[in-house]
Design a protein around this motif. Structure first.
Motif, PDB file in Angstrom:
ATOM      1  N   GLU A 209       0.845  -1.197   0.000  1.00  0.00           N
ATOM      2  CA  GLU A 209       0.000   0.000   0.000  1.00  0.00           C
ATOM      3  C   GLU A 209       0.881   1.248   0.000  1.00  0.00           C
ATOM      4  N   SER A 210       1.638   1.407  -1.061  1.00  0.00           N
ATOM      5  CA  SER A 210       2.540   2.541  -1.221  1.00  0.00           C
ATOM      6  C   SER A 210       2.357   3.111  -2.619  1.00  0.00           C
ATOM      7  N   ASP A 211       2.121   4.410  -2.704  1.00  0.00           N
ATOM      8  CA  ASP A 211       1.933   5.049  -4.006  1.00  0.00           C
ATOM      9  C   ASP A 211       2.367   6.504  -3.915  1.00  0.00           C
ATOM     10  N   ARG A 212       1.924   7.313  -4.882  1.00  0.00           N
ATOM     11  CA  ARG A 212       2.317   8.719  -4.890  1.00  0.00           C
ATOM     12  C   ARG A 212       1.693   9.508  -3.730  1.00  0.00           C
ATOM     13  N   MET A 213       0.636   8.995  -3.137  1.00  0.00           N
ATOM     14  CA  MET A 213      -0.011   9.694  -2.026  1.00  0.00           C
ATOM     15  C   MET A 213       0.715   9.422  -0.708  1.00  0.00           C
ATOM     16  N   GLY A 214       1.100   8.187  -0.479  1.00  0.00           N
ATOM     17  CA  GLY A 214       1.773   7.858   0.765  1.00  0.00           C
ATOM     18  C   GLY A 214       2.301   6.439   0.777  1.00  0.00           C
ATOM     19  N   CYS A 215       3.165   6.157   1.739  1.00  0.00           N
ATOM     20  CA  CYS A 215       3.773   4.827   1.879  1.00  0.00           C
ATOM     21  C   CYS A 215       3.436   4.275   3.255  1.00  0.00           C
ATOM     22  N   ARG A 216       2.663   3.205   3.281  1.00  0.00           N
ATOM     23  CA  ARG A 216       2.338   2.551   4.554  1.00  0.00           C
ATOM     24  C   ARG A 216       3.480   1.619   4.944  1.00  0.00           C
ATOM     25  N   GLY A 238       6.406  14.383   3.326  1.00  0.00           N
ATOM     26  CA  GLY A 238       7.327  13.706   4.232  1.00  0.00           C
ATOM     27  C   GLY A 238       6.819  13.549   5.653  1.00  0.00           C
ATOM     28  N   ALA A 239       5.650  14.127   5.967  1.00  0.00           N
ATOM     29  CA  ALA A 239       5.074  13.969   7.305  1.00  0.00           C
ATOM     30  C   ALA A 239       4.792  12.491   7.572  1.00  0.00           C
ATOM     31  N   ILE A 240       5.035  12.047   8.795  1.00  0.00           N
ATOM     32  CA  ILE A 240       4.809  10.641   9.165  1.00  0.00           C
ATOM     33  C   ILE A 240       3.617  10.579  10.116  1.00  0.00           C
ATOM     34  N   GLN A 241       2.480  10.156   9.572  1.00  0.00           N
ATOM     35  CA  GLN A 241       1.263   9.987  10.375  1.00  0.00           C
ATOM     36  C   GLN A 241       1.295   8.635  11.082  1.00  0.00           C
ATOM     37  N   VAL A 242       0.742   8.601  12.281  1.00  0.00           N
ATOM     38  CA  VAL A 242       0.562   7.332  12.994  1.00  0.00           C
ATOM     39  C   VAL A 242      -0.879   7.281  13.500  1.00  0.00           C
ATOM     40  N   PRO A 243      -1.781   6.618  12.780  1.00  0.00           N
ATOM     41  CA  PRO A 243      -3.162   6.459  13.253  1.00  0.00           C
ATOM     42  C   PRO A 243      -3.204   5.597  14.515  1.00  0.00           C
ATOM     43  N   GLY A 246      -1.210   2.338  15.187  1.00  0.00           N
ATOM     44  CA  GLY A 246       0.197   2.375  15.583  1.00  0.00           C
ATOM     45  C   GLY A 246       1.207   2.111  14.488  1.00  0.00           C
ATOM     46  N   GLN A 247       0.783   2.027  13.232  1.00  0.00           N
ATOM     47  CA  GLN A 247       1.698   1.790  12.116  1.00  0.00           C
ATOM     48  C   GLN A 247       1.915   3.099  11.349  1.00  0.00           C
ATOM     49  N   PRO A 248       3.162   3.477  11.049  1.00  0.00           N
ATOM     50  CA  PRO A 248       3.433   4.776  10.412  1.00  0.00           C
ATOM     51  C   PRO A 248       3.103   4.800   8.921  1.00  0.00           C
ATOM     52  N   ILE A 249       2.733   6.001   8.458  1.00  0.00           N
ATOM     53  CA  ILE A 249       2.449   6.259   7.043  1.00  0.00           C
ATOM     54  C   ILE A 249       3.232   7.508   6.646  1.00  0.00           C
ATOM     55  N   ILE A 250       4.110   7.399   5.662  1.00  0.00           N
ATOM     56  CA  ILE A 250       4.866   8.565   5.183  1.00  0.00           C
ATOM     57  C   ILE A 250       4.085   9.218   4.050  1.00  0.00           C
ATOM     58  N   MET A 251       3.739  10.474   4.200  1.00  0.00           N
ATOM     59  CA  MET A 251       2.958  11.195   3.202  1.00  0.00           C
ATOM     60  C   MET A 251       3.877  11.681   2.079  1.00  0.00           C
ATOM     61  N   MET A 252       3.460  11.442   0.829  1.00  0.00           N
ATOM     62  CA  MET A 252       4.312  11.745  -0.312  1.00  0.00           C
ATOM     63  C   MET A 252       3.723  12.862  -1.187  1.00  0.00           C
ATOM     64  N   GLY A 266       8.726  14.169  10.700  1.00  0.00           N
ATOM     65  CA  GLY A 266       8.730  14.439   9.262  1.00  0.00           C
ATOM     66  C   GLY A 266      10.077  14.080   8.676  1.00  0.00           C
ATOM     67  N   VAL A 267      10.066  13.435   7.508  1.00  0.00           N
ATOM     68  CA  VAL A 267      11.318  13.079   6.825  1.00  0.00           C
ATOM     69  C   VAL A 267      11.979  14.355   6.319  1.00  0.00           C
ATOM     70  N   ILE A 268      13.280  14.513   6.534  1.00  0.00           N
ATOM     71  CA  ILE A 268      13.952  15.724   6.073  1.00  0.00           C
ATOM     72  C   ILE A 268      14.028  15.721   4.544  1.00  0.00           C
ATOM     73  N   SER A 269      14.093  16.902   3.958  1.00  0.00           N
ATOM     74  CA  SER A 269      14.003  17.052   2.501  1.00  0.00           C
ATOM     75  C   SER A 269      15.034  16.222   1.746  1.00  0.00           C
ATOM     76  N   VAL A 270      16.284  16.202   2.221  1.00  0.00           N
ATOM     77  CA  VAL A 270      17.331  15.518   1.456  1.00  0.00           C
ATOM     78  C   VAL A 270      17.187  14.000   1.475  1.00  0.00           C
ATOM     79  N   ASP A 271      16.363  13.476   2.396  1.00  0.00           N
ATOM     80  CA  ASP A 271      16.163  12.025   2.462  1.00  0.00           C
ATOM     81  C   ASP A 271      14.869  11.570   1.806  1.00  0.00           C
TER      82      ASP A 271
END
Length: 365
Positions: A209-216, A238-243, A246-252, A266-271
């Motif tokens: 469940e990973s796409d242009r919207m986010g990566c679970r 790059g924000a990391i949501q945790v519903p 308890g599993q993180p989702i990186i917003m893309m 939040g994931v830093i820009s260079v990463d």
């Protein structure tokens, strides 16, 4: 024209650095997932970094060039080929009318970027050429590219200054386990001390469940103090949501503009390119850094890209009658050539041209 597609691959879209200024209306920024790779591709072909490119995901398209132009392919190595031969990545290459291009398959990363000199002939909508797939806005008719589609070149070129120097060392996206640096917050205080420790010490895997919207991601449960719901607020790339589960989702890049789940970091820009180039099954560890460290790393990246752009744009200055200029006397028998390989100005009837000398030649008259 430019490019005619026999097939669009898994997901090929037109993207630039995004459509900013409209999030208050609920419109995602969109844009390329791997901004660094896209910027390098554009710099190699002499474009502004914000020019639109083709973003190729997982399985590449099959296409034919209907006009000569200079291209560069960067990002994940999906093994690009032109006329059946490997195309060097992270290098400006001249392709010709009638040349065919395809991708053999993934060897590292998940997304490749194709930039063309002079840019793609795509209309600008609300300040961007990016494709917003959900709203069907921008890019090529607001959708992914498919068989039979054609995209023109805006201002094709067959030569650029320092053509032989227009290559850089490809980035390595082959690692299947990565460390991603993050800045904590803004809701890290909604998690227990154990939850924060779990987030920073555990290994998480990218799911299907990973796409242009986010990566679970999937891994150890991150413990909240009082659940994962909050009053809806803004979301950044790059924000990391945790519903609450308890599993993180990186917003893309195509993330929603607001959300009601706690964001632990939040994931830093260079990463962000490391996340964009990950595939299901890849593993990640999170490392905490300060805002100041993240800013320093970002500035260093900007300065490196600026230095590359300036270096490639330099035009050799004449240092003598024959030392740095090839002089051609049109209409008479006198012709004089300077020997060394390199880029030179050619003066014909008072008009200057750039010439790339690929082999040493002897002077003659």
């Amino acid at each position: 024209m430019g490019i005619k597609f026999a097939s669009g691959g898994f997901l090929t879209t037109v993207q630039d650095m995004g459509r900013t200024g409209y999030q208050e209306s609920g419109m995602s920024v969109s844009g390329v997932m791997d901004q660094r790779s896209a910027a390098i591709a554009n710099i190699l072909v002499g474009n502004d970094e914000n020019e639109a490119v083709l973003e190729v995901t997982l399985m590449g398209p099959m296409m034919e060039f209907t006009e000569d132009n200079i291209i560069a392919v960067t990002g994940g190595n999906l093994v690009p080929k032109v006329n059946g031969k490997d195309l060097p990545m992270y290098q400006a290459v001249l392709v010709h009318k009638g040349d065919s291009m395809n991708f053999a398959g993934m060897t590292s990363g998940s997304r490749a970027y194709i930039a063309v000199a002079g840019g793609l002939d795509i209309p600008v909508q609300m300040g961007s050429k990016s494709t917003n797939l959900k709203l069907k806005v921008g890019g090529y008719q607001g959708r992914k590219i498919g068989g039979g589609d054609e995209i023109g070149f805006a201002a094709p070129k067959t030569t650029l200054p320092n053509m032989r120097k227009r290559k850089v060392t490809p980035e390595d996206f082959s690692q299947t386990e990565k460390t991603i640096r993050v800045v904590m917050g803004p809701q890290d205080d909604c998690f227990t001390e154990k939850g924060v420790e779990t987030f920073l010490s555990s290994t998480y895997a990218f799911t299907n469940e990973s796409d242009r919207m986010g990566c679970r991601l999937e891994g150890e449960v991150i413990e909240h103090k009082n659940g994962g719901d909050i009053i809806t607020d803004g979301i950044a790339f790059g924000a990391i949501q945790v519903p609450s589960h308890g599993q993180p989702i990186i917003m893309m890049a195509d993330h929603q503009t607001t959300g009601g789940y706690t964001k632990i970091a939040g994931v830093i820009s260079v990463d962000l390119p490391l996340v964009a180039q990950s595939r299901p099954g890849y593993k990640v560890h999170f490392q905490k850094v300060t805002v100041e460290e993240a800013q320093k790393l970002y500035i260093e990246q900007v300065e490196k890209l600026k230095a590359l752009k300036e270096e490639l744009a330099k035009v050799p200055e004449p240092c003598g009658e024959l030392d740095a200029v090839i002089q051609v006397a049109v209409g008479c028998e006198s012709k004089r050539y300077w020997n060394p390989i390199g880029t030179y100005r050619v003066v014909i009837d008072g008009t200057e041209y750039m010439v790339e000398l690929e082999e040493e030649t002897e002077r003659f008259r």
